[in-house]
Design a protein around this motif. Structure first.
Motif, PDB file in Angstrom:
ATOM      1  N   ASP A 297      51.837  63.081   1.338  1.00 18.37           N
ATOM      2  CA  ASP A 297      52.718  61.939   1.094  1.00 18.37           C
ATOM      3  C   ASP A 297      54.150  62.354   1.440  1.00 18.37           C
ATOM      4  N   ILE A 298      54.817  61.917   2.560  1.00 20.86           N
ATOM      5  CA  ILE A 298      56.072  62.128   3.111  1.00 20.86           C
ATOM      6  C   ILE A 298      57.298  61.418   2.562  1.00 20.86           C
ATOM      7  N   LYS A 299      56.943  60.518   1.646  1.00 24.27           N
ATOM      8  CA  LYS A 299      57.828  59.608   1.002  1.00 24.27           C
ATOM      9  C   LYS A 299      58.209  60.120  -0.544  1.00 24.27           C
ATOM     10  N   ASP A 300      57.515  61.318  -0.822  1.00 23.19           N
ATOM     11  CA  ASP A 300      57.801  61.665  -2.202  1.00 23.19           C
ATOM     12  C   ASP A 300      58.099  63.354  -2.054  1.00 23.19           C
TER      13      ASP A 300
ATOM     14  N   ASP B  86      51.448  61.791   6.265  1.00 19.30           N
ATOM     15  CA  ASP B  86      51.268  60.610   6.745  1.00 19.30           C
ATOM     16  C   ASP B  86      52.113  60.246   7.622  1.00 19.30           C
ATOM     17  N   CYS B  87      53.141  60.912   8.048  1.00 17.72           N
ATOM     18  CA  CYS B  87      54.287  60.552   8.980  1.00 17.72           C
ATOM     19  C   CYS B  87      54.977  62.081   9.110  1.00 17.72           C
ATOM     20  N   GLY B  88      56.210  61.596   9.932  1.00 20.02           N
ATOM     21  CA  GLY B  88      56.861  62.845  10.063  1.00 20.02           C
ATOM     22  C   GLY B  88      57.873  63.258   9.028  1.00 20.02           C
ATOM     23  N   PHE B  89      58.143  64.556   8.942  1.00 18.11           N
ATOM     24  CA  PHE B  89      58.941  65.022   7.712  1.00 18.11           C
ATOM     25  C   PHE B  89      60.635  64.925   7.777  1.00 18.11           C
ATOM     26  N   TRP B  90      60.965  63.929   8.807  1.00 12.19           N
ATOM     27  CA  TRP B  90      62.692  63.996   9.136  1.00 12.19           C
ATOM     28  C   TRP B  90      63.462  63.574   7.864  1.00 12.19           C
TER      29      TRP B  90
ATOM     30  N   MET C 186      38.348  83.973  16.886  1.00 12.85           N
ATOM     31  CA  MET C 186      38.104  83.412  15.546  1.00 12.85           C
ATOM     32  C   MET C 186      37.656  81.980  15.857  1.00 12.85           C
ATOM     33  N   PRO C 187      36.382  81.305  15.515  1.00 13.03           N
ATOM     34  CA  PRO C 187      36.202  79.806  15.825  1.00 13.03           C
ATOM     35  C   PRO C 187      37.332  79.017  15.206  1.00 13.03           C
ATOM     36  N   GLU C 188      37.146  77.817  15.774  1.00 14.73           N
ATOM     37  CA  GLU C 188      37.950  76.831  15.371  1.00 14.73           C
ATOM     38  C   GLU C 188      37.395  76.143  14.070  1.00 14.73           C
ATOM     39  N   PRO C 189      38.413  75.800  12.973  1.00 14.17           N
ATOM     40  CA  PRO C 189      37.803  75.208  12.050  1.00 14.17           C
ATOM     41  C   PRO C 189      37.416  73.828  12.244  1.00 14.17           C
ATOM     42  N   SER C 190      36.348  73.397  11.397  1.00 14.80           N
ATOM     43  CA  SER C 190      35.607  71.876  11.746  1.00 14.80           C
ATOM     44  C   SER C 190      36.711  70.839  11.354  1.00 14.80           C
ATOM     45  N   ILE C 191      37.615  71.168  10.652  1.00 14.24           N
ATOM     46  CA  ILE C 191      38.817  70.129  10.361  1.00 14.24           C
ATOM     47  C   ILE C 191      40.113  70.978  10.594  1.00 14.24           C
ATOM     48  N   LYS C 192      40.773  70.251  11.567  1.00 17.31           N
ATOM     49  CA  LYS C 192      42.035  71.014  11.998  1.00 17.31           C
ATOM     50  C   LYS C 192      43.421  70.493  11.176  1.00 17.31           C
ATOM     51  N   THR C 193      44.343  71.163  10.914  1.00 12.89           N
ATOM     52  CA  THR C 193      45.601  70.960  10.328  1.00 12.89           C
ATOM     53  C   THR C 193      46.766  70.703  11.477  1.00 12.89           C
ATOM     54  N   THR C 194      47.639  69.633  11.270  1.00 11.69           N
ATOM     55  CA  THR C 194      48.658  69.492  12.217  1.00 11.69           C
ATOM     56  C   THR C 194      49.672  68.777  11.470  1.00 11.69           C
ATOM     57  N   VAL C 195      50.761  68.715  12.128  1.00 10.83           N
ATOM     58  CA  VAL C 195      51.730  67.717  11.790  1.00 10.83           C
ATOM     59  C   VAL C 195      51.903  66.367  12.532  1.00 10.83           C
ATOM     60  N   VAL C 196      52.764  65.225  12.161  1.00  7.54           N
ATOM     61  CA  VAL C 196      52.590  64.240  12.907  1.00  7.54           C
ATOM     62  C   VAL C 196      53.675  64.138  14.107  1.00  7.54           C
ATOM     63  N   GLY C 197      54.917  65.016  13.587  1.00  9.19           N
ATOM     64  CA  GLY C 197      55.707  65.215  14.695  1.00  9.19           C
ATOM     65  C   GLY C 197      57.078  65.684  14.289  1.00  9.19           C
TER      66      GLY C 197
ATOM     67  N   SER D 182      62.963  72.479   2.713  1.00  7.10           N
ATOM     68  CA  SER D 182      62.290  73.253   1.581  1.00  7.10           C
ATOM     69  C   SER D 182      61.000  72.533   1.391  1.00  7.10           C
ATOM     70  N   VAL D 183      61.106  71.194   0.942  1.00  6.13           N
ATOM     71  CA  VAL D 183      59.932  70.279   0.645  1.00  6.13           C
ATOM     72  C   VAL D 183      58.963  70.410   1.720  1.00  6.13           C
ATOM     73  N   ALA D 184      59.581  69.970   2.929  1.00  2.00           N
ATOM     74  CA  ALA D 184      58.408  69.766   4.089  1.00  2.00           C
ATOM     75  C   ALA D 184      57.844  71.202   4.308  1.00  2.00           C
ATOM     76  N   ASP D 185      58.377  72.471   4.088  1.00  2.00           N
ATOM     77  CA  ASP D 185      57.916  73.728   4.434  1.00  2.00           C
ATOM     78  C   ASP D 185      56.658  73.822   3.613  1.00  2.00           C
TER      79      ASP D 185
END
Length: 337
Positions: A272-275, A306-310, A1-12, A315-318
């Motif tokens: 937005d990880i602050k909401d 924007d930043c980490g989910f800590w 499967m080809p890689e998407p042109s825009i990848k998704t990730t987390v900050v950490g 449930s919100v982070a997921d």
């Protein structure tokens, strides 16, 4: 499967599971890391992280994984401090959000007992998915210390960078990400901070990333500033892509990055990880569309929070991770159409 042109990730980072906090042990830590990895895999993220749980100290759960985890094991640094140390640190500029130093630099800094490669080895054996490994930037670490050895911030920062460089050279992560959340509020230091950060990045064996944000303590920003003030710094980086905060701040500053040098891909914060409100896929897709319209498909290559989910409930982070992927896929489908 080809890689998407825009990848998704987390900050950490990922929220600490309550059962690990209540019953800290090595087996429970391994189980928690497995949960975090599997949660990201099920969300469909392209590049995942350990949630920074390998920084969790089962014997000292109170240890700050962003700062103390890195500096306190280093030789030449002491966590013992007196009232004068605290008073001297509070007199330093730009650290009002901390009431005391993370530690005191009393001699030449060395690796000591810091062992990031072991943490990497632990997590890489738990998943077949592409992983990123994150380290706090030497500048941010230096700013939290009381220096009684080097006499100036650039020298202290480079000493820390040398330690981190030796560590990351032994880590074969697909993505090595350096995290910096202090420089955004102190752009006067941007004329030299690229040098120690580049020293760390040059040790990476995979793709090199730098995350910049305006802080995330107690769900609040702790720095104020503008991306335009850091453009020269960004253009001096030995980096493959940037991981930047936008969702909370808005996208008015995106145009600044039309002057970013060629060869640096952009990661755009679209969550937005602050909401606690979970963005809809349509909102995510719209934010990506806006960035691509302004900067071009050849520049926007990553989307992420924007930043980490800590600070968020699990449930919100997921759910935010899930809608990040669905929103990206929605955009790619629209773009292909």
């Amino acid at each position: 499967m080809p890689e998407p042109s825009i990848k998704t990730t987390v900050v950490g980072s990922y929220p600490l599971p309550a059962w690990l906090a209540a019953y800290p042990s090595v087996p429970n830590l391994r189980d928690a890391i497995l949960v975090v990895l599997k949660t990201q895999e099920l969300a469909g993220l392209d590049v995942i992280s350990d949630g920074e749980l390998t920084r969790f100290d089962v014997n000292h759960p109170e240890t700050n994984g962003m700062i103390e985890y890195f500096v306190q094991p280093m030789s030449g640094i002491s966590s013992q401090m007196g009232r004068k140390d605290v008073d001297d640190f509070r007199a330093q500029q730009g650290m009002g959000f901390r009431t005391q130093p993370a530690a005191v630099v009393e001699g030449p800094i060395g690796e000591g007992e810091l062992d990031l490669p072991s943490s990497w080895q632990m997590v890489k054996e738990l998943t077949a998915s592409p992983l990123k490994f994150t380290v706090t930037a030497p500048y941010m670490l230096a700013k939290t210390l009381l220096d009684r050895q080097y006499g100036d911030l650039p020298s202290l920062t480079m000493a820390i960078a040398e330690v981190l460089r030796r560590q990351v050279e032994a880590i074969d992560a697909p993505v090595l990400q350096v995290d910096e959340a202090n420089l955004t509020g102190n752009p006067e230091d941007a004329t030299w901070v690229h040098e120690p950060i580049n020293h760390v990045l040059d040790g990476a064996r995979g793709e090199r990333a730098l995350h910049l944000c305006f802080g995330n303590y107690g769900g609040q920003s702790i720095q104020s500033g503008f991306w335009a003030n850091l453009l020269g710094f960004l253009n001096n980086l030995h980096v493959d892509h940037l991981v930047l905060e936008f969702a909370r701040r808005g996208y008015d500053e995106l145009e600044v990055f039309t002057d970013l040098r060629e060869g640096i891909a952009l990661g755009i914060g679209v969550v937005d990880i602050k909401d606690n409100e979970v963005e809809s896929p349509d909102v995510i897709a719209g934010r990506i569309q806006h960035a691509v319209d302004l900067l071009g498909e050849e520049r926007v290559k990553w989307v992420h929070p924007d930043c980490g989910f800590w600070m968020l409930p699990r449930s919100v982070a997921d759910r935010k991770m899930q809608t990040l992927v669905v929103g990206r896929d929605l955009f790619l489908g629209q773009a292909a159409g």
